[in-house]
Enzyme design. Structure first.
Site, PDB file in Angstrom:
ATOM      1  N   ASP A 141      42.105  21.523   6.922  1.00 35.79           N
ATOM      2  CA  ASP A 141      42.318  20.100   7.160  1.00 35.79           C
ATOM      3  C   ASP A 141      42.334  19.340   5.833  1.00 35.79           C
ATOM      4  OD1 ASP A 141      40.636  21.479   9.228  1.00 35.79           O
ATOM      5  OD2 ASP A 141      41.157  19.719  10.399  1.00 35.79           O
ATOM      6  N   ARG A 186      31.846  33.382   8.470  1.00 38.58           N
ATOM      7  CA  ARG A 186      33.294  33.284   8.537  1.00 38.58           C
ATOM      8  C   ARG A 186      33.789  32.172   7.623  1.00 38.58           C
ATOM      9  NH1 ARG A 186      31.554  31.586  14.099  1.00 38.58           N
ATOM     10  NH2 ARG A 186      32.231  29.430  14.448  1.00 38.58           N
ATOM     11  N   SER A 187      34.968  32.389   7.101  1.00 39.17           N
ATOM     12  CA  SER A 187      35.576  31.446   6.178  1.00 39.17           C
ATOM     13  C   SER A 187      36.600  30.605   6.922  1.00 39.17           C
ATOM     14  CB  SER A 187      36.221  32.213   5.022  1.00 39.17           C
ATOM     15  OG  SER A 187      36.828  31.329   4.103  1.00 39.17           O
ATOM     16  N   GLN A 188      37.491  29.996   6.169  1.00 42.38           N
ATOM     17  CA  GLN A 188      38.656  29.309   6.700  1.00 42.38           C
ATOM     18  C   GLN A 188      39.853  29.735   5.863  1.00 42.38           C
ATOM     19  OE1 GLN A 188      38.482  25.214   7.899  1.00 42.38           O
ATOM     20  NE2 GLN A 188      36.264  25.152   7.707  1.00 42.38           N
ATOM     21  N   ASP A 286      42.199  28.052  16.829  1.00 42.19           N
ATOM     22  CA  ASP A 286      41.270  28.421  17.891  1.00 42.19           C
ATOM     23  C   ASP A 286      41.497  27.489  19.089  1.00 42.19           C
ATOM     24  OD1 ASP A 286      40.421  26.395  16.154  1.00 42.19           O
ATOM     25  OD2 ASP A 286      38.302  26.895  16.348  1.00 42.19           O
ATOM     26  N   GLU A 479      44.494  14.226  16.232  1.00 40.68           N
ATOM     27  CA  GLU A 479      44.591  15.518  15.555  1.00 40.68           C
ATOM     28  C   GLU A 479      45.793  16.320  16.022  1.00 40.68           C
ATOM     29  OE1 GLU A 479      41.635  18.379  16.497  1.00 40.68           O
ATOM     30  OE2 GLU A 479      41.604  17.913  18.625  1.00 40.68           O
TER      31      GLU A 479
END
Length: 544
Positions: A141, A186-188, A286, A479
């Site tokens: 984002d 966990r990453s992005q 997701d 969004e």
């Protein structure tokens, strides 16, 4: 344009980490409870207490979050700024330590309520606001948020966001999926190097690049070490990347939903289901049919198999990052490292062409590791290499236009759909998302063909009109958008559509900046439409 001169505090929750090792490490043993300590915070430059900002959550969620947090019965642990991740990693995480304390507070004192403040201002994707709580950030984002902030001359805010991300990489080796302890595993998507390029291109701040280049390299190393998969094609082996989170148990942020979903599959499949859900969350998509195709029932979330897919967009992001790292090191006079990353990018380009590119269809496609074949479903992410500049033959841009025509994507009047399948997930039809519009628009705009560039403009026109129409009806940006029946706020997935919204605002500003002399709102007051939208977006950035 007035600059935003204040700094905002980002306060993050602390907690405990992993239990003893099992077949799969669990997601998190304990949550940190805020208890009744939700309090207002001060602007750094003022003694005035802000009536609407709370350190635990947004103001309208403050009472709810305090009540919920007191319901956790597990013990909590607070770590002091001096504690390092490395000293605690064998069994206990102290996630937001020195990186999140303003300079004068790096004294070893324990912060109130196990919270940590960020050193610099930050901006969260939702509500168009700068960050006020520990959970709210999204690196993917943030790339589009930064584009909008730089157009709004909010350069110091962008640098602050970058510094916060860099501090996280220095401490943990990657940027967690969010500002809570249970996101550490966990990453992005890896856009930090791309964000640094935005900032350096705008400011020419080479000294900041020099200070940060080693940290940028560390983040890319995380993907090489933890997310690389070997794919055999045409008698050769290629290294590509995937999303992969090998930790057991439901996602803590969606515990009951994951537990309920697991009850629909055999007991022996539940741990695998939970790991795939986490990998889907790591992707940012997701959830989507992208991760369901090839499963026993591709319309059900229980069929998710994210880690079995080699995604086009992930590898395009890494390809662009490797090219940028080569450019950065050349600029800094380090020819050895520049050559290293140039070679890495060349290797990835060859792998993407051999494994992901389809000459007949004129696009790249996600690769199914189990079925050893491409997923030929339409997703805008299939054209990410155009946006990332990761292609060697300029003619592929015009081939991509034919791909869009063949899939009748240009018949959609309100935006490019996220997929052509309606599964009820938010990253599927009928939703359209701002960053996916950008991947296609800026990709096509690189063509030398006037017709292809005109299509890029028309797609931008469609998107701006959708933004303007919905804003005129609701006085909000969103969004995602439902592009069926004339355009509405989007839906589906696990939560209500979010207002704001950072990347939607950022892309709108980018398109207005690029095509502002051509765009119209589609109303009788067409000449006023884009100007009204600009005013609304800038007001959103500055007042929140």
């Amino acid at each position: 344009m007035p600059r935003m001169t204040w700094e905002l505090h980002l306060l993050l929750l602390l907690g405990l980490g992993l239990r003893s090792q099992e077949a799969l490490p669990p997601p998190c043993d304990r949550f940190t409870a805020m208890g009744s300590s939700c309090t207002k915070f001060r602007w750094l430059s003022s003694t005035k207490m802000t009536s609407s900002l709370w350190i635990c959550h947004w103001s309208h969620l403050q009472m709810k979050s305090c009540r919920v947090s007191t319901s956790w019965l597990r013990h909590t642990t607070t770590a002091s700024p001096g504690d390092s991740f490395r000293s605690l990693s064998r069994g206990i995480f102290s996630p937001w330590d020195r990186s999140w304390i303003p300079g004068s507070q790096r004294t070893g004192k324990t912060a109130l309520s196990s919270c940590r403040r960020s050193q610099m201002p930050n901006c969260a994707p939702g509500l168009s606001n700068c960050t006020r709580s520990g959970k709210g950030w999204g690196r993917r984002d943030s790339y589009w948020v930064m584009e909008g902030l730089l157009l709004s001359e909010m350069v110091s805010t962008v640098k602050g966001m970058l510094q916060n991300f860099l501090d996280l990489v220095e401490t943990y080796g990657h940027i967690p999926n969010g500002g809570r302890v249970y996101y550490l595993q966990r990453s992005q998507p890896p856009l930090l190097t791309l964000m640094m390029d935005l900032y350096v291109t705008h400011t020419q701040n080479v000294s900041f690049l020099q200070e940060s280049i080693g940290t940028l390299a560390s983040e890319l190393d995380f993907w090489t070490v933890n997310r690389t998969v070997i794919v055999n094609s045409g008698g050769r082996s290629y290294n590509l990347n995937r999303y992969y989170v090998p930790y057991g148990g439901p996602r803590p942020e969606s515990y009951s939903k994951d537990a309920d979903l697991a009850n629909t599959v055999p007991e022996g499949d539940r741990e695998n289901l939970w790991t795939e859900l986490k990998a889907g969350a790591e992707s940012g998509w997701d959830f989507s049919s992208r991760w369901l195709v090839g499963g026993p029932n591709p319309d059900l979330l229980s069929s998710i198999r994210t880690s079995k897919i080699v995604p086009v967009d992930l590898n395009a992001f890494l390809c662009q990052a490797e090219g940028l790292m080569s450019k950065f090191y050349s600029r800094l006079g380090n020819d050895t490292e520049a050559t290293k990353y140039r070679n890495l990018q060349s290797q990835r380009l060859a792998a993407m062409e051999a494994v992901l590119w389809d000459e007949q269809k004129g696009a790249w496609f996600d690769y199914d590791l189990e079925k050893r074949e491409k997923n030929l479903e339409f997703y805008p992410s299939n054209l990410t290499p155009l946006w990332a500049g990761c292609f060697s033959d300029p003619s592929v841009i015009d081939k991509a236009l034919k791909y869009l025509e063949d899939n009748q994507i240009l018949t959609y009047q309100y935006g490019i759909p996220t997929s052509l399948r309606n599964t009820g997930q938010q990253w599927d039809s009928p939703n359209a998302w701002a960053p996916l519009q950008d991947l296609v628009i800026r990709g096509l705009a690189k063509s030398d063909s006037p017709r292809t560039r005109e299509v890029a403009f028309q797609l931008a026109q469609n998107w701006i009109r959708t933004n303007f129409k919905v804003y005129s009806q609701t006085s909000a940006m969103y969004e995602k958008y439902d592009i069926s029946n004339g355009g509405h706020p989007g839906g589906g997935g696990e939560y209500e559509v979010q207002e704001g919204f950072g990347w939607t605002n950022g892309l709108a500003l980018m398109l207005l900046d690029r095509y502002g002399d051509q765009l119209t709102s589609g109303t009788q007051m067409a000449s006023l439409g884009p100007h009204c939208l600009v005013a609304a977006l800038l007001t959103s950035f500055l007042l929140h």
